[in-house]
Write a protein that holds these residues in place. Structure first.
Motif, PDB file in Angstrom:
ATOM      1  N   TRP A 134       0.834  -1.191   0.000  1.00 44.06           N
ATOM      2  CA  TRP A 134       0.000   0.000   0.000  1.00 44.06           C
ATOM      3  C   TRP A 134       0.876   1.250   0.000  1.00 44.06           C
ATOM      4  O   TRP A 134       1.811   1.351   0.805  1.00 44.06           O
ATOM      5  N   LEU A 135       0.544   2.195  -0.852  1.00 40.75           N
ATOM      6  CA  LEU A 135       1.088   3.540  -0.725  1.00 40.75           C
ATOM      7  C   LEU A 135       0.179   4.275   0.245  1.00 40.75           C
ATOM      8  O   LEU A 135      -1.051   4.151   0.166  1.00 40.75           O
ATOM      9  N   ILE A 136       0.764   5.022   1.144  1.00 41.22           N
ATOM     10  CA  ILE A 136       0.000   5.676   2.212  1.00 41.22           C
ATOM     11  C   ILE A 136      -0.070   7.177   1.945  1.00 41.22           C
ATOM     12  O   ILE A 136       0.962   7.855   1.920  1.00 41.22           O
ATOM     13  N   ARG A 137      -1.282   7.676   1.745  1.00 41.33           N
ATOM     14  CA  ARG A 137      -1.471   9.113   1.596  1.00 41.33           C
ATOM     15  C   ARG A 137      -1.133   9.768   2.939  1.00 41.33           C
ATOM     16  O   ARG A 137      -1.621   9.330   3.985  1.00 41.33           O
ATOM     17  N   PRO A 138      -0.289  10.787   2.929  1.00 41.66           N
ATOM     18  CA  PRO A 138       0.088  11.405   4.204  1.00 41.66           C
ATOM     19  C   PRO A 138      -1.119  11.944   4.973  1.00 41.66           C
ATOM     20  O   PRO A 138      -2.010  12.571   4.409  1.00 41.66           O
ATOM     21  N   SER A 139      -1.123  11.650   6.244  1.00 42.43           N
ATOM     22  CA  SER A 139      -2.151  12.151   7.148  1.00 42.43           C
ATOM     23  C   SER A 139      -1.964  13.656   7.339  1.00 42.43           C
ATOM     24  O   SER A 139      -0.832  14.147   7.354  1.00 42.43           O
ATOM     25  N   PRO A 140      -3.047  14.394   7.539  1.00 42.14           N
ATOM     26  CA  PRO A 140      -2.892  15.812   7.867  1.00 42.14           C
ATOM     27  C   PRO A 140      -2.008  16.022   9.108  1.00 42.14           C
ATOM     28  O   PRO A 140      -1.331  17.042   9.215  1.00 42.14           O
ATOM     29  N   ALA A 141      -1.979  15.050   9.989  1.00 45.45           N
ATOM     30  CA  ALA A 141      -1.143  15.153  11.193  1.00 45.45           C
ATOM     31  C   ALA A 141       0.345  15.217  10.852  1.00 45.45           C
ATOM     32  O   ALA A 141       1.150  15.677  11.660  1.00 45.45           O
ATOM     33  N   TRP A 142       0.723  14.763   9.661  1.00 46.77           N
ATOM     34  CA  TRP A 142       2.138  14.731   9.265  1.00 46.77           C
ATOM     35  C   TRP A 142       2.524  15.907   8.372  1.00 46.77           C
ATOM     36  O   TRP A 142       3.630  15.946   7.829  1.00 46.77           O
ATOM     37  N   ARG A 143       1.624  16.864   8.217  1.00 48.42           N
ATOM     38  CA  ARG A 143       1.809  17.969   7.276  1.00 48.42           C
ATOM     39  C   ARG A 143       3.166  18.657   7.405  1.00 48.42           C
ATOM     40  O   ARG A 143       3.788  19.004   6.414  1.00 48.42           O
ATOM     41  N   TYR A 144       3.634  18.838   8.613  1.00 44.19           N
ATOM     42  CA  TYR A 144       4.886  19.568   8.818  1.00 44.19           C
ATOM     43  C   TYR A 144       6.055  18.651   9.177  1.00 44.19           C
ATOM     44  O   TYR A 144       7.092  19.125   9.596  1.00 44.19           O
ATOM     45  N   TRP A 145       5.858  17.364   8.985  1.00 37.90           N
ATOM     46  CA  TRP A 145       6.933  16.418   9.258  1.00 37.90           C
ATOM     47  C   TRP A 145       7.942  16.457   8.113  1.00 37.90           C
ATOM     48  O   TRP A 145       7.693  17.029   7.060  1.00 37.90           O
ATOM     49  N   ASP A 146       9.061  15.807   8.319  1.00 41.57           N
ATOM     50  CA  ASP A 146      10.181  15.916   7.382  1.00 41.57           C
ATOM     51  C   ASP A 146      10.060  14.995   6.171  1.00 41.57           C
ATOM     52  O   ASP A 146       9.433  13.939   6.229  1.00 41.57           O
TER      53      ASP A 146
ATOM     54  N   ASP B 293      -1.447  11.345  -5.368  1.00 46.01           N
ATOM     55  CA  ASP B 293      -2.246  10.810  -6.470  1.00 46.01           C
ATOM     56  C   ASP B 293      -2.692   9.371  -6.232  1.00 46.01           C
ATOM     57  O   ASP B 293      -3.848   9.017  -6.472  1.00 46.01           O
ATOM     58  N   LYS B 294      -1.781   8.512  -5.738  1.00 48.82           N
ATOM     59  CA  LYS B 294      -2.057   7.076  -5.643  1.00 48.82           C
ATOM     60  C   LYS B 294      -2.138   6.535  -4.212  1.00 48.82           C
ATOM     61  O   LYS B 294      -2.519   5.385  -4.017  1.00 48.82           O
TER      62      LYS B 294
END
Length: 172
Positions: free
Chosen positions: A37-49, A67-68
């Motif tokens: 699975w490709l994991i769409r970034p969570s909003p919680a990770w918005r400012y992560w590196d 996209d995927k």
């Protein structure tokens, strides 16, 4: 036999280079079945590196994830369904960390422990030459690295190869 299963994550960067989050996860059973699975970034990770070096290794871009990638909740649900009652093993403790990060983002506890593959091998008494031989065979059959789907498959091939041999390290 379909279990044990092997799990591998790819991440936005390695933790020593910043606050990383999981971007791909794969699980491979020793019967040859696997899921990734490709994991769409969570909003919680918005400012992560994000590390350009890590992206160069695994080839997964932010654009590809947008996209995927699948929502973290869906990825976790499908991981649980695919593993059923398998014990999961990884070759690094970072995989357990990235499972925890994934679960924290969806406000759920980790659904299963991830055990260390070295303990699995050691408990069964395989010798170093047996492990090296199994790893060489697995690398021959699954040579691509730094892709979760390929890394998990390679580990599953290695474990299956070992399970098909009698352990030599334990006296009977």
């Amino acid at each position: 036999m379909s279990c044990p299963a092997l799990i591998d994550f790819e991440a936005s960067c390695l933790p020593e280079y910043g606050q990383s989050f999981p971007i791909e996860v794969a699980i491979a059973r020793i019967d040859g079945s696997s899921r990734a699975w490709l994991i769409r970034p969570s909003p919680a990770w918005r400012y992560w590196d994000w590390s350009d070096e890590a992206e160069a290794l695994h080839g997964i871009s932010r654009e590809l994830l947008a996209d995927k990638g699948q929502p973290p909740e869906l990825v976790l649900d499908e991981m649980i369904a695919f593993t059923q009652d398998c014990d999961l093993y990884a070759d690094a403790d970072l995989d357990e960390y990235w499972l925890e990060v994934l679960c924290h983002a969806v406000k759920r506890p980790p659904p299963f422990p991830i055990r260390y593959l070295g303990e699995f091998i050691g408990r069964r008494g395989y010798t170093r030459p047996q492990v090296v031989s199994a790893l060489e065979e697995a690398k021959r059959r699954a040579p691509k690295e730094h892709l979760a789907r390929e890394d998990a498959k390679r580990l599953a091939i290695m474990v299956k190869y070992l399970l098909d041999q009698p352990p030599q390290g334990l006296s009977r």
